[in-house]
Enzyme design. Structure first.
Site, PDB file in Angstrom:
ATOM      1  N   GLU A  66       0.747  -1.016   0.140  1.00  0.00           N
ATOM      2  CA  GLU A  66      -0.184  -0.331   0.268  1.00  0.00           C
ATOM      3  C   GLU A  66       1.035   1.214  -0.136  1.00  0.00           C
ATOM      4  O   GLU A  66       0.718   2.793  -0.389  1.00  0.00           O
ATOM      5  CB  GLU A  66      -0.577   0.023   1.033  1.00  0.00           C
ATOM      6  CG  GLU A  66      -2.013  -1.458   1.168  1.00  0.00           C
ATOM      7  CD  GLU A  66      -2.979  -1.357   0.010  1.00  0.00           C
ATOM      8  OE1 GLU A  66      -3.011  -0.483  -0.716  1.00  0.00           O
ATOM      9  OE2 GLU A  66      -3.554  -2.108  -0.016  1.00  0.00           O
TER      10      GLU A  66
ATOM     11  N   ASP B  72       3.398  -4.700  -5.599  1.00  0.00           N
ATOM     12  CA  ASP B  72       4.290  -5.783  -4.838  1.00  0.00           C
ATOM     13  C   ASP B  72       5.899  -6.259  -4.827  1.00  0.00           C
ATOM     14  O   ASP B  72       6.023  -6.233  -3.702  1.00  0.00           O
ATOM     15  CB  ASP B  72       3.669  -6.849  -6.252  1.00  0.00           C
ATOM     16  CG  ASP B  72       2.443  -7.676  -5.410  1.00  0.00           C
ATOM     17  OD1 ASP B  72       1.842  -7.571  -4.558  1.00  0.00           O
ATOM     18  OD2 ASP B  72       1.633  -8.141  -6.376  1.00  0.00           O
TER      19      ASP B  72
HETATM   20 ZN   LIG Z   1      -2.787  -2.718  -4.726  1.00  0.00          ZN
END
Ligand SMILES: [Zn+2]
Length: 678
Positions: A518, A582
């Protein structure tokens, strides 16, 4: 409303004991029995981490996929059911919150009362449509229909909501956006492969069946369905693609009401805004002007009778899940079965629990966190967030490709990010929402209008930065570029994703990587275009931006090479923000974990080194099985890559992983041209 937020996954859901429920605490964050140790981690790390999980966890018949997240969502839902069943007991002592959620749930569960009504709850809407005298009346009808105008893309004609101003993030303005389709994306109307053609035929057949359920003759229903398809196909042709919508400047066209009226003169905007309660608007953002141009052409071209057919379909579609079983089943047959591959309709309690979570999320959420989210869990999660942010600060200082001017701006942005963990500081006030026991469809309508008016009420007011967009039991997380905040609901901070009782390696590998994910969204292809205050403003030097774009393109190229199913590849441009998050997020979590434990002597456990355990916990956060239908749908609409590549795509870029498992050059989990951005 997650339309432009970047989330972790596709969003997409006893006795009152004072102690916190711990029944899941025994589930380990790293589950050795879920691994397949016969697989070589350097060849297929996903198979190594999740091989046994995938064998032991077939997809339940009422699900389109099954994953670590899906399982947790199901467990959270069962906990919510307990809360709701207790609150539904009208003979017990109930406070105002329990009364609302309990009566809402009880009304939804009263299947025989709903069955008796059949299509009756739709009659006022159908009569209002039949009474329309001219196309001029469309604006009035849509603004005052049974269900409110759509906040998102799914309702009739277009979406209407409020938003933070891209150029002045302290202010909330009105916004209209493309919409009006019944299929999940514009591409469904134009792709000409055999599967897409077949699906369109099924969609038309579904619309016809819904008309038949209203009592239309089958020949009429078929003609009406063809009309709806013709109108929706034309509307779809004017819509922006999902990839185009990843570029924020393309979504910002602030104009006066007069300018909008000029752009789409055949729709009576003034009437519409007045009737919705938005009042007279001086200006608003038109997200996709091209769409409104096409919508206007269609308004002129199609007859009033055909627009009435289109509106009848959307009114029926919007109410389908609140109607009798014939409507519910037909709706499921198309949207659940054909589109997503589900075999069975989820049991009613699951659907009703989801409805309460959607419509009264912060009322149900209060009861949920009181029971299932301890202050200790909140503190433990906050500690990891801070460690991950500290890792990002060090990384920015050390970045070889970024100049000092841009670094200074990046650090300012990082320091300004607000960390929201668990649940909101102040709960939403539902006191003005009337919930009547026994009035299922009325409750749904009032709740939808309550939500619509809540969004409209923000227009012209300063931004409330404390607000949450996800409900506390949600198993997801997000970053909002305009509020510049990261949000982790209590629902995702649960075993097996996170446990305050676990040692650090798996918690950082799993939830730490989510937090890094995030955080990295603030600096991905989209988020990097917003500054510390949430304004769309370029804070990069030209040279640094070029270096960033080059590195982001490396990730686009990598993921574009992965196959989803058959000959469908990942759309690496659509998934770029998530893939970057990621990759960056896992690296940040790794560095944060190393820093956090630098004075500890970490011992091997279960035959794995601490480093290996960090990565296996990361891999296991993506354990999943998906149906083919779901894979195809996600390839078109989901900005997240399939789980297998969220695991393998990341680790094959990381030297830290390759060192941990002693992988050698040339092996599949060692990419020759490794990508790295942050
Ligand atoms: Zn995301």
């Amino acid at each position: 409303m997650n339309w432009k937020f970047t989330t972790l996954i596709l969003a997409a859901l006893s006795a009152a004991v004072p102690a916190f429920a711990q029944h899941k605490a025994s589930e380990p964050v790293l589950d050795v029995s879920a691994m397949d140790k016969t697989a070589d981690p350097c060849v297929d790390f996903y198979a190594y981490s999740c091989g046994s999980w995938r064998k032991k966890n077939p997809i339940p018949p009422d699900q389109s996929s099954w994953s670590t997240y899906g399982k947790l969502e199901d467990e959270n839902r069962a906990q919510l059911r307990t809360i709701l069943e207790e609150a539904a007991n009208a003979n017990s002592q109930r406070d105002a919150v329990a009364q609302k959620i309990g009566d809402f749930y009880a009304s939804c569960m009263d299947e025989s009362a709903i069955e008796k009504l059949g299509a009756k709850p739709l009659l006022p809407a159908l009569e209002a449509i039949a009474a329309l005298q001219s196309k001029r009346d469309l604006a009035n009808y849509i603004a005052t229909a049974q269900f409110p105008p759509s906040l998102e893309a799914g309702g009739a004609l277009f979406a209407f909501r409020s938003t933070q101003d891209f150029k002045d993030s302290t202010q909330v303005i009105a916004e209209v956006d493309q919409g009006g389709l019944g299929l999940p994306d514009r591409d469904y109307y134009s792709k000409d492969d055999p599967k897409s053609q077949e699906l369109r035929k099924s969609y038309v057949a579904h619309i016809a069946k819904m008309f038949e359920l209203l009592g239309d003759k089958s020949t009429d229903a078929a003609a009406e369905a063809a009309t709806v398809m013709r109108i929706e196909t034309a509307l779809a042709s004017g819509q922006m693609t999902r990839v185009e919508r990843r570029d924020p400047p393309q979504l910002y066209h602030k104009m006066s009401l007069e300018e909008l009226q000029k752009l789409a003169p055949s729709f009576f905007w003034d009437t519409y805004f007045k009737k919705t309660g938005a009042g007279p608007l001086s200006s608003l953002n038109v997200v996709a002007p091209g769409y409104f141009h096409v919508m206007n052409e269609e308004l002129e071209k199609e007859s009033l009778a055909d627009w009435k057919t289109y509106l009848r379909w959307h009114a029926t579609h919007a109410a389908a899940s609140d109607l009798s079983s014939a409507f519910v089943r037909e709706n499921f047959n198309f949207y659940g079965k054909l589109l997503r591959g589900r075999q069975e309709l989820p049991p009613r309690w699951k659907r009703c629990t989801n409805d309460v979570d959607n419509d009264l999320g912060e009322a149900l959420g209060q009861a949920y966190v009181a029971k299932y989210f301890s202050p200790e869990a909140k503190q433990a999660a906050l500690k990891i967030v801070k460690e991950v942010e500290a890792a990002m600060e060090s990384e920015i200082h050390a970045l070889p490709w970024m100049g000092s001017a841009t670094k200074e701006q990046a650090l300012t942005k990082l320091h300004a990010i607000a960390n929201k963990v668990g649940y909101p500081d102040a709960w939403r006030d539902y006191s003005s929402l009337q919930v009547i026991r026994g009035d299922e469809i009325g409750n749904s309508e009032r709740a939808a209008w309550f939500e619509f008016h809540r969004w409209l009420a923000k227009i012209g007011k300063p931004v409330d930065r404390k607000e949450w967009d996800m409900t506390p039991p949600t198993v997801n997380a997000d970053y909002d570029p305009q509020r510049n905040d990261i949000n982790f609901p209590a629902g995702i901070l649960q075993p097996p994703l996170f446990s305050a009782l676990s040692d650090a390696a798996p918690n950082y590998g799993d939830t730490g990587a989510t937090m890094g994910h995030e955080l990295t969204h603030g600096f991905d292809d989209e988020g990097s275009q917003f500054d510390a205050n949430g304004n769309l403003r370029n804070w990069w030097t030209e040279a640094d931006r070029k270096e960033f774009d080059k590195r982001a393109q490396c990730v686009v190229d990598q993921y574009s090479g992965y196959t989803v199913i058959d000959d469908i590849k990942i759309n690496g441009k659509l998934t770029n923000g998530e893939d970057l998050a990621d990759l960056g997020g896992t690296l940040l979590a790794y560095l944060a974990w190393k820093e956090d434990t630098k004075n500890q002597k970490l011992e091997p456990l279960d035959g794995m080194t601490p480093e290996q355990r960090f990565f296996v916990a990361y891999g296991q956060s993506w354990c999943s099985n998906e149906r083919d239908e779901d894979k195809r749908l996600r390839a078109t609409v989901d900005p997240h890559s399939p789980e297998k590549y969220r695991a393998n795509g990341v680790v094959s870029n990381m030297k830290e992983f390759q060192d941990a498992f002693h992988c050698k050059p040339g092996q599949p989990m060692v990419r020759e041209n490794a990508c790295r951005v942050w």
